[in-house]
Enzyme design. Structure first.
Site, PDB file in Angstrom:
ATOM      1  N   GLU A 125       0.807  -1.349  -0.089  1.00  0.00           N
ATOM      2  CA  GLU A 125      -0.113   0.059   0.029  1.00  0.00           C
ATOM      3  C   GLU A 125       0.831   1.008  -0.017  1.00  0.00           C
ATOM      4  OE1 GLU A 125      -3.423  -2.148   2.659  1.00  0.00           O
ATOM      5  OE2 GLU A 125      -2.438  -0.058   3.401  1.00  0.00           O
ATOM      6  N   CYS A 145       2.943   8.408   1.631  1.00  0.00           N
ATOM      7  CA  CYS A 145       3.329   7.463   2.634  1.00  0.00           C
ATOM      8  C   CYS A 145       3.550   6.147   1.863  1.00  0.00           C
ATOM      9  CB  CYS A 145       2.259   7.417   3.462  1.00  0.00           C
ATOM     10  SG  CYS A 145       2.219   6.100   4.611  1.00  0.00           S
ATOM     11  N   CYS A 196       4.808  -7.428   7.882  1.00  0.00           N
ATOM     12  CA  CYS A 196       5.559  -7.074   8.951  1.00  0.00           C
ATOM     13  C   CYS A 196       5.738  -7.822   9.999  1.00  0.00           C
ATOM     14  CB  CYS A 196       5.087  -5.677   9.514  1.00  0.00           C
ATOM     15  SG  CYS A 196       6.141  -4.972  10.810  1.00  0.00           S
ATOM     16  N   CYS A 204       2.333  -5.828  16.042  1.00  0.00           N
ATOM     17  CA  CYS A 204       1.712  -4.844  16.774  1.00  0.00           C
ATOM     18  C   CYS A 204       0.300  -5.083  16.908  1.00  0.00           C
ATOM     19  CB  CYS A 204       2.000  -3.543  16.537  1.00  0.00           C
ATOM     20  SG  CYS A 204       3.921  -2.805  16.545  1.00  0.00           S
ATOM     21  N   CYS A 249      -2.414  -3.103  14.751  1.00  0.00           N
ATOM     22  CA  CYS A 249      -2.080  -2.799  13.231  1.00  0.00           C
ATOM     23  C   CYS A 249      -2.497  -4.027  12.515  1.00  0.00           C
ATOM     24  CB  CYS A 249      -0.606  -2.300  12.989  1.00  0.00           C
ATOM     25  SG  CYS A 249       0.374  -2.377  11.400  1.00  0.00           S
ATOM     26  N   CYS A 260      -3.160   1.722   8.029  1.00  0.00           N
ATOM     27  CA  CYS A 260      -2.247   0.795   7.704  1.00  0.00           C
ATOM     28  C   CYS A 260      -2.885  -0.583   7.403  1.00  0.00           C
ATOM     29  CB  CYS A 260      -1.338   0.969   8.956  1.00  0.00           C
ATOM     30  SG  CYS A 260       0.106  -0.033   8.625  1.00  0.00           S
TER      31      CYS A 260
HETATM   32  N1  SAH Z   1       6.639   0.349  11.660  1.00  0.00           N
HETATM   33  C1  SAH Z   1       6.635   1.673  11.730  1.00  0.00           C
HETATM   34  C2  SAH Z   1       5.931   2.131  10.545  1.00  0.00           C
HETATM   35  C3  SAH Z   1       4.697   1.558  10.088  1.00  0.00           C
HETATM   36  S1  SAH Z   1       3.414   2.009  11.145  1.00  0.00           S
HETATM   37  C4  SAH Z   1       6.295   2.062  12.865  1.00  0.00           C
HETATM   38  O1  SAH Z   1       5.797   1.183  13.977  1.00  0.00           O
HETATM   39  O2  SAH Z   1       6.233   3.466  13.085  1.00  0.00           O
HETATM   40  C5  SAH Z   1       2.898   3.722  11.011  1.00  0.00           C
HETATM   41  C6  SAH Z   1       2.166   4.379  12.053  1.00  0.00           C
HETATM   42  O3  SAH Z   1       0.874   4.045  12.173  1.00  0.00           O
HETATM   43  C7  SAH Z   1       2.713   4.013  13.652  1.00  0.00           C
HETATM   44  O4  SAH Z   1       2.778   5.105  14.390  1.00  0.00           O
HETATM   45  C8  SAH Z   1       1.710   3.006  14.093  1.00  0.00           C
HETATM   46  O5  SAH Z   1       1.539   3.123  15.498  1.00  0.00           O
HETATM   47  C9  SAH Z   1       0.474   3.530  13.384  1.00  0.00           C
HETATM   48  N2  SAH Z   1      -0.788   2.713  13.260  1.00  0.00           N
HETATM   49  C10 SAH Z   1      -0.716   1.321  12.866  1.00  0.00           C
HETATM   50  N3  SAH Z   1      -2.007   0.952  13.035  1.00  0.00           N
HETATM   51  C11 SAH Z   1      -3.038   1.638  13.281  1.00  0.00           C
HETATM   52  C12 SAH Z   1      -4.037   2.056  13.347  1.00  0.00           C
HETATM   53  N4  SAH Z   1      -4.971   0.765  13.211  1.00  0.00           N
HETATM   54  N5  SAH Z   1      -4.763   3.129  13.734  1.00  0.00           N
HETATM   55  C13 SAH Z   1      -3.849   4.162  13.925  1.00  0.00           C
HETATM   56  N6  SAH Z   1      -2.605   4.190  13.647  1.00  0.00           N
HETATM   57  C14 SAH Z   1      -2.209   3.065  13.590  1.00  0.00           C
END
Ligand code: SAH
Length: 353
Positions: free
Chosen positions: A94, A107, A114, A118, A121, A337
């Site tokens: 994406e 972006c 990944c 998390c 995510c 994301c």
């Molecule tokens: N791995 C990197 C970059 C990808 S995630 C990182 O962790 O920073 C990019 C951002 O999106 C991160 O700040 C993450 O906390 C946020 N993010 C991921 N899933 C999300 C969601 N469902 N809602 C809001 N923010 C989210």
């Protein structure tokens, strides 16, 4: 693309020059070709009209210019455009274009999937498929630029799409050097932000690389107990270790680190969390980006109510920390994301962009 051809999209200018010299051509041809690929976004030798027909024919079996393909495009009512790009092996990533008053931010993804898992995510749910190559990362940016009108130009890059950039550091570094080359896309490092989930050694490597890009750290919790649950990477590099690496990150004049903080209802959004955050970040030149959680039925958490987000911001503000609430962009097109890809796997809504 033939198996033996060099893919110009992922080569530094000096490498294209060396390649041309190796083929018995003058080095300046290398720079010319680099410009065609990176600045003028040529995707085939035929369009490189400053090269003689004979030279183009000579090179045609030796070099190629790769690009992802647009598998799907969506445009939100707020102007955000989200793309699913297809890669040569059938994988998909994406990439998003986010217009703002004075900026146009791209972006981009750095991995297919990944490994960090998390809890909040969607990309994490997919697991790790593979790293992107530098050519694929550069290709994302060039292909995004191709989607724009002639007068529009991507002004900022954020590495906040799928994947953890610091787990693919060599390819990310190479891609950024290519994108920052003044003879190429000519991005300035100060308009690039790399976002990490908190990979300690990666932050150190980035600091030592002299790339000079901005660093954003997804903190998302104020105690190790909570962060361990949200972000398993915390077990390896807990908050204190992470913040130590942040403190050591060399910041050019007047620039600040960014801490991202996704607010999850009843998990990390209390006024006590905000107060702990103030204490944790004391002495770090930074700003905080509060992110309303983008919920989906696949994820266990719920977004914090708006009043709680506002209260959280107020506590930070009272302590003189700059905290902005990220306005959720592209809500009507699954711009969180990993969302578009998950939808596609299920045969979700048809393309609208
Ligand atoms: N791995 C990197 C970059 C990808 S995630 C990182 O962790 O920073 C990019 C951002 O999106 C991160 O700040 C993450 O906390 C946020 N993010 C991921 N899933 C999300 C969601 N469902 N809602 C809001 N923010 C989210």
């Amino acid at each position: 693309m033939s198996g033996t051809a060099w893919d110009l999209t992922g080569l530094l200018q000096a490498e294209v020059e060396a390649l041309m010299v190796g083929l018995g051509l003058p080095g300046y041809r290398g720079r010319q070709i680099f410009q065609w690929v990176q600045a003028r976004r040529a995707t085939s030798l035929e369009t490189m009209t400053s090269l003689s027909r004979q030279l183009r024919a000579e090179l045609s079996s030796r070099v190629a210019v790769s690009r992802p393909v647009v598998a799907r495009a969506q445009r939100a009512t707020d102007g955000t455009r989200k793309f699913l790009f297809g890669l040569h092996d059938g994988e998909e990533i994406e990439s998003v274009l986010i217009p703002d008053e004075d900026r146009l931010t791209a972006c981009i993804s750095t991995q297919v999937g990944c490994p960090l898992a998390c809890r909040f995510c969607l990309t994490g749910l997919m697991g790790m498929r593979r790293n992107l190559t530098a050519a694929e990362i550069v290709g994302e940016v060039l292909l995004l630029q191709d989607q724009l009108e002639a007068a529009e130009r991507i002004s900022n890059l954020v590495l906040m799409g799928m994947g953890e950039p610091l787990l693919n550091f060599p390819q990310v570094e190479r891609a950024l050097r290519i994108l920052c080359d003044p003879h190429g896309a000519n991005f300035s490092a100060r308009r690039i932000t790399l976002s990490t989930a908190g990979h300690g050694p990666g932050i150190k490597k980035l600091a030592e690389s002299d790339l000079g890009v901005n660093l954003a750290v997804s903190l998302n919790a104020t105690t190790d107990a909570v962060r361990d649950q949200l972000m398993p990477i915390n077990k390896r590099w807990p908050i204190a270790v992470l913040l130590e690496a942040c403190r050591a990150y060399p910041l050019p004049d007047r620039r600040r680190l960014t801490f991202e903080y996704v607010l999850l209802d009843g998990v990390n959004d209390s006024p006590d969390d905000a107060k702990r955050l103030v204490r944790l970040l004391r002495g770090i030149h930074c700003k905080i980006n509060l992110i309303p959680f983008n919920a989906t039925p696949d994820l266990p958490d719920r977004p914090s109510p708006r009043e709680r987000i506002d209260l959280f911001q107020r506590v930070l503000g009272d302590a003189r920390l700059t905290a902005t609430i990220r306005e959720s962009r592209g809500r009507d097109i699954s711009a969180a994301c990993g969302m578009l890809r998950v939808e596609r796997e299920r045969g979700g809504p048809a393309p609208s962009g």
